[in-house]
Design an enzyme around this catalytic site. Structure first.
Site: not given
Length: 303
Positions: A140-141
């Site tokens: 995830d970012k």
């Protein structure tokens, strides 16, 4: 297994383990090369023994040089962009990079920039390597830690299979809200999309199978926060975040899944260790990935 890069060719010194095996055995049983790539190898005569093209049914002997046309020049597939990429492990076949906070693993559209893949492309370019940027998995970012990249099509194909077979082990470290009652456990709950929120996932009986193992290493009573280590047996989007929230322990800083604690301005999640067999040599690769500065500082305060 000794391997050497010689231009576009990879030279592998045949060990006693491969003595008596055929080229066919190596590509189909040892590496389990996909049919499309197998066809390319046959048509383009991409495999030699001791510098000669041989029948794939010919046997190898210990000490032979098995040569495979692996390192073919390719377009990067993403725009090279300078970044201070932290390399954790690198050889001729794979690359493991420590992804920072606030960065996507790869662009969501053609020509996109400011992602880890762009930085990897620049790193390859700066080192004279012209290879497609192939991420084997994603983070995830706002999750930090180790991401694996393949440096050629064979390594990519083998590691894609290893991931699918759950043979690339990824261990994470997380801070969660509350005192986790079990010292260790397994969360086996399917995960699907949340129809009320475009980016959220949720535990759903009609979702995809998802299994997370965890064990608690420390509890900080003053802040009511637990330090947890987790291993993924599957790789669903937001898996750890969804699973921990579902059992009542959302990640610190994870507002999307109910985290209330403001000790960190992102979810407190880091991919701290990757263990796998090397896609070409089958030797064990085990790397530890250093904590980012924000999580390191927070742990220091908690302790």
């Amino acid at each position: 297994m000794l391997t050497y890069k010689k231009g576009e060719w990879c030279e592998i010194i045949v060990s006693s383990e491969w003595d008596g095996k055929t080229i066919d055995d190596i590509v189909k049983e040892e590496w389990k090369v996909p049919k499309k790539l197998l066809h390319e190898y046959r048509m383009q005569k991409s495999i030699q023994i001791n510098g000669e093209y041989r029948r794939w049914t010919d046997t190898l002997q210990e000490g032979d040089k098995l040569q495979v046309h692996m390192f073919i020049e390719e377009e990067y597939g993403v725009t090279p962009e300078y970044q201070d990429v932290e390399i954790i492990y690198e050889d001729d076949h794979l690359l493991i990079v420590n992804k920072p906070y606030g960065m996507d693993t790869h662009p969501s559209e053609k020509g996109g920039t400011h992602t880890l893949a762009n930085g990897v492309a620049y790193h390859l370019q700066a080192n004279g390597i012209f290879a497609k940027v192939r991420h084997i998995h994603r983070l995830d970012k706002d999750t930090t830690g180790g991401v694996v990249f393949a440096k050629h099509s064979l390594a990519g194909a083998v590691m894609d299979r290893l991931l699918m077979e759950r043979n690339i082990k990824r261990r994470y470290i997380a801070l969660v809200e509350g005192k986790v009652n079990q010292k260790k456990g397994i969360i086996n709950k399917p995960i699907g999309r949340d129809r009320h929120h475009s980016t959220r996932r949720r535990v759903s009986p009609t979702g995809d199978s998802a299994v997370t193992r965890f064990y608690v290493s420390e509890y900080f009573s003053k802040q009511n926060v637990s330090l947890v280590h987790l291993e993924l047996e599957t790789g669903r989007t937001h898996q750890i975040r969804v699973h921990m929230s579902d059992i009542g322990y959302p990640l610190v800083g994870d507002k999307l899944y109910g985290g209330q604690t403001t000790l960190l301005n992102r979810q407190a999640l880091h991919a701290e260790e990757i263990t796998m067999l090397h896609p070409i040599t089958k030797e064990k690769v085990e790397v530890s990935v250093p904590l980012p500065s924000d999580l390191f500082a927070l742990l220091g305060k908690l302790k």
